[in-house]
Scaffold this motif. Sequence first.
Motif, PDB file in Angstrom:
ATOM      1  N   ARG A  71      69.284 114.681  52.045  1.00 17.71           N
ATOM      2  CA  ARG A  71      70.329 114.259  52.047  1.00 17.71           C
ATOM      3  C   ARG A  71      70.302 113.079  53.358  1.00 17.71           C
ATOM      4  N   GLY A  72      70.733 111.912  53.108  1.00 16.57           N
ATOM      5  CA  GLY A  72      70.354 110.666  53.708  1.00 16.57           C
ATOM      6  C   GLY A  72      69.781 109.996  53.238  1.00 16.57           C
ATOM      7  N   GLN A  73      69.885 108.730  53.682  1.00 17.79           N
ATOM      8  CA  GLN A  73      68.255 107.903  53.717  1.00 17.79           C
ATOM      9  C   GLN A  73      67.535 107.782  54.337  1.00 17.79           C
ATOM     10  N   SER A  74      67.483 108.446  55.132  1.00 19.97           N
ATOM     11  CA  SER A  74      65.637 108.245  56.056  1.00 19.97           C
ATOM     12  C   SER A  74      65.286 109.661  55.635  1.00 19.97           C
ATOM     13  N   GLY A  75      66.567 110.590  55.570  1.00 18.22           N
ATOM     14  CA  GLY A  75      65.934 112.288  55.414  1.00 18.22           C
ATOM     15  C   GLY A  75      65.133 112.825  56.056  1.00 18.22           C
ATOM     16  N   HIS A  76      66.162 112.684  57.581  1.00 20.27           N
ATOM     17  CA  HIS A  76      65.408 112.743  58.796  1.00 20.27           C
ATOM     18  C   HIS A  76      66.211 113.502  59.552  1.00 20.27           C
ATOM     19  N   ALA A  77      67.993 113.823  59.467  1.00 13.82           N
ATOM     20  CA  ALA A  77      68.587 114.767  60.252  1.00 13.82           C
ATOM     21  C   ALA A  77      69.051 115.476  59.157  1.00 13.82           C
ATOM     22  N   TYR A  78      68.395 116.293  58.701  1.00 13.61           N
ATOM     23  CA  TYR A  78      69.063 117.462  57.405  1.00 13.61           C
ATOM     24  C   TYR A  78      69.209 118.359  58.130  1.00 13.61           C
ATOM     25  N   PHE A  79      69.138 119.066  59.471  1.00 17.17           N
ATOM     26  CA  PHE A  79      68.997 120.169  60.535  1.00 17.17           C
ATOM     27  C   PHE A  79      70.051 119.995  60.735  1.00 17.17           C
ATOM     28  N   ARG A  80      71.323 119.171  61.336  1.00 15.52           N
ATOM     29  CA  ARG A  80      72.683 119.435  61.536  1.00 15.52           C
ATOM     30  C   ARG A  80      73.293 118.798  59.897  1.00 15.52           C
ATOM     31  N   GLU A  81      72.965 118.084  59.274  1.00 14.04           N
ATOM     32  CA  GLU A  81      73.618 118.053  58.322  1.00 14.04           C
ATOM     33  C   GLU A  81      73.970 118.760  56.903  1.00 14.04           C
ATOM     34  N   ASN A  82      72.244 119.396  56.126  1.00  9.98           N
ATOM     35  CA  ASN A  82      72.463 120.283  55.417  1.00  9.98           C
ATOM     36  C   ASN A  82      72.805 121.864  55.422  1.00  9.98           C
ATOM     37  N   PRO A  83      74.193 122.207  54.967  1.00  9.60           N
ATOM     38  CA  PRO A  83      74.170 123.294  55.024  1.00  9.60           C
ATOM     39  C   PRO A  83      73.513 124.833  55.942  1.00  9.60           C
ATOM     40  N   ALA A  84      72.477 125.158  54.162  1.00  9.34           N
ATOM     41  CA  ALA A  84      71.454 125.081  53.791  1.00  9.34           C
ATOM     42  C   ALA A  84      70.834 126.026  55.772  1.00  9.34           C
ATOM     43  N   VAL A  85      70.411 124.455  55.836  1.00  6.51           N
ATOM     44  CA  VAL A  85      69.495 124.671  57.415  1.00  6.51           C
ATOM     45  C   VAL A  85      70.347 125.123  58.457  1.00  6.51           C
ATOM     46  N   LEU A  86      71.463 124.682  58.579  1.00  4.30           N
ATOM     47  CA  LEU A  86      72.358 124.885  59.201  1.00  4.30           C
ATOM     48  C   LEU A  86      72.565 126.719  59.574  1.00  4.30           C
ATOM     49  N   SER A  87      72.777 127.391  58.162  1.00  4.20           N
ATOM     50  CA  SER A  87      73.181 128.842  58.448  1.00  4.20           C
ATOM     51  C   SER A  87      71.446 129.237  58.031  1.00  4.20           C
ATOM     52  N   ASP A  88      70.671 128.935  57.910  1.00  6.78           N
ATOM     53  CA  ASP A  88      68.836 129.987  57.842  1.00  6.78           C
ATOM     54  C   ASP A  88      69.285 129.791  59.906  1.00  6.78           C
ATOM     55  N   ILE A  89      69.101 128.568  60.777  1.00  3.21           N
ATOM     56  CA  ILE A  89      68.958 128.263  61.761  1.00  3.21           C
ATOM     57  C   ILE A  89      70.075 129.542  63.099  1.00  3.21           C
ATOM     58  N   ALA A  90      71.412 129.742  62.022  1.00  2.26           N
ATOM     59  CA  ALA A  90      72.401 129.763  62.667  1.00  2.26           C
ATOM     60  C   ALA A  90      71.940 132.253  62.416  1.00  2.26           C
ATOM     61  N   LEU A  91      71.429 132.098  61.779  1.00  2.00           N
ATOM     62  CA  LEU A  91      71.201 133.617  60.757  1.00  2.00           C
ATOM     63  C   LEU A  91      69.483 133.993  61.636  1.00  2.00           C
ATOM     64  N   ALA A  92      68.740 133.150  61.834  1.00  2.00           N
ATOM     65  CA  ALA A  92      67.891 133.163  63.094  1.00  2.00           C
ATOM     66  C   ALA A  92      67.668 133.297  64.705  1.00  2.00           C
ATOM     67  N   LEU A  93      68.811 132.991  64.706  1.00  3.20           N
ATOM     68  CA  LEU A  93      69.252 133.340  65.810  1.00  3.20           C
ATOM     69  C   LEU A  93      70.212 134.322  66.811  1.00  3.20           C
ATOM     70  N   ARG A  94      71.373 134.333  65.542  1.00  2.00           N
ATOM     71  CA  ARG A  94      71.200 135.305  64.972  1.00  2.00           C
ATOM     72  C   ARG A  94      71.368 136.950  65.428  1.00  2.00           C
ATOM     73  N   THR A  95      70.131 137.095  64.240  1.00  2.00           N
ATOM     74  CA  THR A  95      69.641 138.039  63.832  1.00  2.00           C
ATOM     75  C   THR A  95      68.487 138.513  64.072  1.00  2.00           C
ATOM     76  N   GLY A  96      67.494 137.634  64.299  1.00  2.00           N
ATOM     77  CA  GLY A  96      66.030 137.330  64.817  1.00  2.00           C
ATOM     78  C   GLY A  96      65.139 137.559  63.799  1.00  2.00           C
ATOM     79  N   ALA A  97      65.492 137.669  62.609  1.00  2.00           N
ATOM     80  CA  ALA A  97      65.297 138.242  61.586  1.00  2.00           C
ATOM     81  C   ALA A  97      64.387 136.878  61.148  1.00  2.00           C
ATOM     82  N   LEU A  98      62.848 137.579  60.249  1.00  2.00           N
ATOM     83  CA  LEU A  98      62.315 136.462  59.884  1.00  2.00           C
ATOM     84  C   LEU A  98      62.871 136.100  58.161  1.00  2.00           C
ATOM     85  N   PRO A  99      61.805 134.838  57.114  1.00  2.00           N
ATOM     86  CA  PRO A  99      61.749 135.274  56.360  1.00  2.00           C
ATOM     87  C   PRO A  99      61.940 135.723  55.472  1.00  2.00           C
ATOM     88  N   GLY A 100      62.063 135.686  54.667  1.00  2.00           N
ATOM     89  CA  GLY A 100      61.886 136.302  53.372  1.00  2.00           C
ATOM     90  C   GLY A 100      62.626 137.773  53.449  1.00  2.00           C
TER      91      GLY A 100
END
Length: 211
Positions: free
Chosen positions: A157-186
């Motif tokens: 989302r957003g005009q430039s589509g550049h700040a999604y890491f802090r605005e996109n709930p899915a990205v925020l969720s994946d970041i939190a899970l990666a840091l909290r669990t150390g799990a890999l994609p998939g």
Amino acid sequence: SGLFGYFTDRESGEFSIFHLKEFLRALSSVTELERIHLIAHSRGTDVATSALRELVIAERAAGRDPRRSLKLDTLILAAPDLDFGVVRQRLIAEQFGPAFGQIIVYMNSKDGALGLSQTLMAGLRFGRISSENLGESERVIFKRIQNVNFIEVEQVRGQSGHAYFRENPAVLSDIALALRTGALPGSSERPLTRIDGNFWQLRKDYPLQVQ
């Protein structure tokens, strides 16, 4: 902002590399601290990777394992404003990746701000690549880097589509899970969709598991 602001940011970033190195050295010397995670965005990814590259080289030259001595764990590069060729050099030739537990790169091929940067710098920006941009030889190379995963973010989302890491709930969720669990994609903890090799898609319906 704009053209002059962009080049001002580049100069400020280059000035910050030394200070970030000193901060990370001091932080890693804290006995009680077990591991360090870093999140960098846009031009900040150049500052972070430049500082880390110099630290990693220095630790290896001193006969130390940088992952242990610097306590490096997860490095997250969100919408990285980095030249694709430079990144390839660091990941492949300089063996940058093994200094970390894992490296996660979030990308979107329609990132408008990186489109401007690409025009100004006349080089493909890392945060705009997709698996479709890579030739077969490059795909083979990136598949060899076991602890680096490239995540294509769907429908930012957003005009430039550049700040999604802090605005996109899915990205925020994946970041939190990666840091909290150390799990890999998939994995069950991070159910991303594999595109090819270590390229993944983060869909807009990614389950929001942050508590």
